[in-house]
Design a protein around this motif. Structure first.
Motif, PDB file in Angstrom:
ATOM      1  N   ARG B 247      42.911  55.531  30.892  1.00  0.00           N
ATOM      2  CA  ARG B 247      44.464  55.607  30.277  1.00  0.00           C
ATOM      3  C   ARG B 247      45.193  54.634  31.328  1.00  0.00           C
ATOM      4  O   ARG B 247      46.121  54.170  30.760  1.00  0.00           O
ATOM      5  N   SER B 248      45.086  54.481  32.449  1.00  0.00           N
ATOM      6  CA  SER B 248      45.739  53.804  33.314  1.00  0.00           C
ATOM      7  C   SER B 248      45.706  52.113  33.393  1.00  0.00           C
ATOM      8  O   SER B 248      46.573  51.389  33.421  1.00  0.00           O
ATOM      9  N   HIS B 249      44.296  51.852  33.029  1.00  0.00           N
ATOM     10  CA  HIS B 249      44.149  50.633  32.608  1.00  0.00           C
ATOM     11  C   HIS B 249      43.382  50.164  31.308  1.00  0.00           C
ATOM     12  O   HIS B 249      42.119  49.886  31.436  1.00  0.00           O
ATOM     13  N   PRO B 250      44.293  50.184  30.283  1.00  0.00           N
ATOM     14  CA  PRO B 250      43.557  50.501  29.047  1.00  0.00           C
ATOM     15  C   PRO B 250      43.062  48.741  28.623  1.00  0.00           C
ATOM     16  O   PRO B 250      43.490  47.742  29.265  1.00  0.00           O
ATOM     17  N   ASN B 251      42.206  48.842  27.698  1.00  0.00           N
ATOM     18  CA  ASN B 251      41.624  47.397  27.286  1.00  0.00           C
ATOM     19  C   ASN B 251      41.010  46.551  28.239  1.00  0.00           C
ATOM     20  O   ASN B 251      40.940  45.328  28.269  1.00  0.00           O
ATOM     21  N   LEU B 252      40.363  47.003  29.285  1.00  0.00           N
ATOM     22  CA  LEU B 252      39.779  45.994  30.328  1.00  0.00           C
ATOM     23  C   LEU B 252      38.168  46.222  30.387  1.00  0.00           C
ATOM     24  O   LEU B 252      37.861  47.297  29.481  1.00  0.00           O
ATOM     25  N   THR B 253      37.541  45.365  30.954  1.00  0.00           N
ATOM     26  CA  THR B 253      36.014  45.338  31.179  1.00  0.00           C
ATOM     27  C   THR B 253      35.751  45.860  32.647  1.00  0.00           C
ATOM     28  O   THR B 253      36.372  45.277  33.632  1.00  0.00           O
ATOM     29  N   TRP B 254      35.012  46.903  32.481  1.00  0.00           N
ATOM     30  CA  TRP B 254      34.745  47.277  33.981  1.00  0.00           C
ATOM     31  C   TRP B 254      33.227  47.003  34.185  1.00  0.00           C
ATOM     32  O   TRP B 254      32.706  47.691  35.038  1.00  0.00           O
TER      33      TRP B 254
END
Lengths: 330, 254
Positions: B247-254
């Motif tokens: 929710r706080s960092h949408p659309n990223l790769t982890w």
């Protein structure tokens, strides 16, 4: 390290002439690389030092579940969640092997647990630092497990058989742990600006505590000589710390992250890095119980133990009832 | 497959995915805090199995997703009303006895549900069920063994387990309650026959309670709602924690 500042007997190393026959025979075995096993004769000091060292190592694995456990429920993807769960589960498993190894020296797991919970026994200083962001999971795997491997690899060849064999299994898993940590950092370092900043911030916070894991500098390390002679310590604290810095700085460069040390500089003459002064006041404060999370970590372990007393007691009572039934039936 | 049938199939798969994920999430809260080292290991192991199973279900749900959402988007970015797990699995851990009781009830039901799903006409569902049931078989033996030992342990352990059962039994009805989606999936040969699951579940759990010297309370009205997205109050907090990174960092790769 996972076992920092283990007090040896404090009496200094005996010369061959000062040793009695048992002690000479024992030292000969060590010098000839023959493993000492649980039932073999051993000097009281060897037994005592190893109990401290192995239990401290075990306690570190157990307390070490907590900082990473803090992020399992918040892992950013399901894959990361499962990897982290598996890693923390491995650590509990390491604790189990190590407690078993220490038990062969004549101390029970309950006694060791009691020593941990009363604050008498120590665990690694590193686990008293907080895990504040997801990047801390990367930094712990990369730096903390990386530092741990430095001294655990030689411990596979230490003189005490049960400890050495536990270490073989542990090392296999630790290298997987380090790789998963580096992989987290690598993804973050190649990610968004916010992710890069998260990775850099984690490196900034974990770098110095990781260097402190190796324990006080050799000049202040008063207990080492006997442990070297007994082959339960193979490298000096400063030697391992240097090796860690030399290995890790290029990895940080690969990630495009800055090691937070303005004195860090390659030194051609020693073929290694010079690095800045470690804040030993902080280290000794953390060891003495005044780190940022000492109270929380020990408090969590005490709560788990106290809240679980009814569970453990019930299983014992049930086992006794079953045994009595079986006996009555026979 | 019509768009509507595909959506219904996905909803059915999401129920399975959410059950495994949410109980796995609850179990993983114990990590480092269990009453004995062996329990820390076993609980983490069970959580790992269940989240692993959830991933398989989510992968399939993602294939069926008309909006092309990924496994993680489905698992970690839906709103609370779109989670379709039964109420039982989201109930807070409470003490270790409560967690074990929740697990025991879940494991027995989960086993017979998966057993039904191994015969699913949908090849992916039957394959995932086949793979999962091996792990769940072990979960059943572990939780049954502990429930029986603790029920016949001390007065305190018996009391704690009876209290946990009194608290949790009202969530057991929903496990085998069929709704229109269950009926549709059963008619298509895809879903499990919940009335058959109920018979086996009741027989096995009654036997377990008897062996554990426990008595299921009489419940006037069984709680329900989770399967259609109406959850308990604690679900929102569970999701807030579980979803915080997405929710706080949408659309990223982890």
């Amino acid at each position: 390290m996972y076992a920092q500042m283990v007090k040896a007997t404090g009496k200094g190393v005996k010369t061959r002439e000062q040793m009695d026959e048992n002690e000479r025979h024992f030292q000969d075995r060590i010098d000839n690389d023959i493993k000492i096993e649980a039932k073999d004769w051993m000097p009281e000091g060897y037994r005592k030092t190893l109990k401290r060292q192995i239990s401290q190592h075990a306690h570190s694995e157990i307390v070490g579940q907590l900082p990473e456990g803090n992020w399992i429920t918040r892992a950013p993807t399901l894959e990361r969640k499962t990897i982290l769960l598996a890693k923390v589960q491995d650590e509990a498993g390491h604790g189990l092997y190590l407690y078993c190894a220490a038990e062969t020296l004549g101390i029970s797991r309950d006694e060791m647990t009691e020593q941990l919970l009363s604050g008498k026994a120590k665990y690694s200083s590193i686990f008293n630092y907080p895990t504040l962001t997801w990047a801390d999971m990367g930094a712990i795997g990369w730096l903390v497990d990386g530092a741990a491997i430095m001294n655990q690899v030689p411990l596979q060849y230490c003189s005490y058989g049960p400890y050495a064999r536990a270490m073989v299994r542990i090392c296999k898993e630790e290298s997987f742990h380090q790789r998963q940590g580096f992989d987290i950092m690598n993804v973050l370092a190649k990610g968004s600006e916010a992710q890069k900043a998260m990775a850099q911030d984690a490196l900034n916070r974990w770098w110095w505590p990781a260097l402190m894991m190796f324990g006080p500098s050799d000049a202040d390390s008063v207990h080492s000589a006997q442990s070297f002679a007994w082959n339960i310590k193979q490298n000096s604290n400063d030697e391992l710390r240097q090796k860690f810095v030399d290995q890790t700085v290029p990895q940080a460069e690969f990630l495009g992250l800055n090691v937070p040390d303005s004195d860090l500089k390659w030194n051609d003459k020693k073929n290694g890095y010079d690095f800045g002064a470690i804040n030993w006041d902080e280290f000794f404060a953390v060891i003495a119980g005044d780190g940022p999370c000492n109270k929380e970590r020990l408090g969590a372990r005490q709560k788990a133990w106290n809240d679980g007393a009814w569970f453990r007691e019930a299983l014992i009572v049930n086992a006794e009832k079953r045994a009595a039934c079986k006996q009555a039936a026979e | 497959m019509s768009a509507q049938s595909q959506k219904n199939l996905q909803q059915y798969v999401l129920r399975l995915a959410d059950n495994a994920l949410i109980i796995g999430q609850r179990l993983s809260e114990w990590c480092g805090h269990a009453p004995a080292l062996e329990e820390d290991i076993a609980t983490a192991n069970t959580a790992l199995d269940l989240i692993g199973q959830a991933r398989n279900w989510f992968a399939y749900a993602s294939e069926l997703d008309t909006d092309g959402r990924s496994e993680d988007q489905l698992a970690l970015l839906r709103d609370e009303r779109d989670y379709l797990n039964v109420l039982l699995v989201e109930q807070p851990n409470g003490d270790y006895g409560n967690t074990l009781m929740r697990q025991f009830i879940f494991d027995i039901w989960h086993f017979y549900l998966l057993e039904g799903l191994t015969r699913s006409a949908d090849a992916t569902i039957s394959a995932i069920a086949e793979k999962s049931i091996k792990e769940v078989n072990y979960h059943v033996s572990r939780s049954s063994d502990l429930i029986i030992r603790l029920g016949n342990g001390t007065e305190e352990s018996h009391g704690k387990l009876q209290e946990a059962l009194n608290n949790l039994w009202r969530y057991s009805g929903e496990l085998t309650l069929s709704d229109a989606l269950d009926d549709e999936m059963l008619a298509l040969g895809i879903g499990a026959d919940l009335s058959g699951v109920e018979r086996k579940f009741q027989a096995a759990i009654t036997r377990g309670f008897h062996e554990a010297s426990l008595v299921a309370p009489k419940i006037g009205y069984m709680q329900r709602g989770g399967k259609t997205g109406v959850h308990s109050e604690s679900m929102g907090r569970l999701l807030a924690e579980m979803q915080v990174m997405q929710r706080s960092h949408p659309n990223l790769t982890w």
